[in-house]
Design a protein around this motif. Structure first.
Motif: not given
Length: 144
Positions: A119-128
């Motif tokens: 979960t902590n690898l998600q990039v803000a303002n993106n969905n992948s």
């Protein structure tokens, strides 16, 4: 006997209140470890000599099947470390290292599976985001 079975079903249901996904099916996936996000840790470690034979992302959990030489693998400690740097691309990319602390001095080849909460690898303002793990030749697409 019927009361024991009913009690067991109630306990299982209560323990899994949040196990339903949007489709209504039950998801019992449990990530074993958290992913470390640290540029310092990423730079100061070397990927381990393992073979990752399978990988799959289910929801926010990355499953890795890996093998290495050892006695039985019971003393192995693993870690997935990501750099804080996000590489600009479409989708963005993150670099990761799979670390195996293996002090076993045997020649048997042991295969294990470990799951990581990503979960902590998600990039803000993106969905992948594409995950570049040193031991895997092709990046893994993580969609969220």
């Amino acid at each position: 006997m019927k009361k024991s079975l009913l009690l067991l079903i109630i306990i299982m249901f209560a323990a899994c209140q949040d196990c339903e996904d949007d489709s209504g099916s039950i998801n019992l996936l449990d990530c074993n470890l958290n992913t470390t996000v640290s540029t310092l840790a990423y730079q100061n470690t070397t990927s381990s000599p393992v073979t990752i034979s399978f990988h799959e992302i289910t929801e926010n959990c990355l499953a890795l099947d890996y093998n290495a030489s050892g006695c039985d693998g019971s003393a192995w400690e693993v870690e997935l470390i990501a750099s804080e740097d996000i590489l600009e691309a479409t989708p963005p990319k993150r670099n990761l290292k799979f670390i195996l602390n293996n002090q076993e001095v045997c020649t048997a080849v042991i295969q294990k599976e470990m799951t990581f909460d990503i979960t902590n690898l998600q990039v803000a303002n993106n969905n992948s985001v594409l995950l570049n793990i040193d031991e895997i030749t092709e990046p893994i697409l993580y969609e969220y």
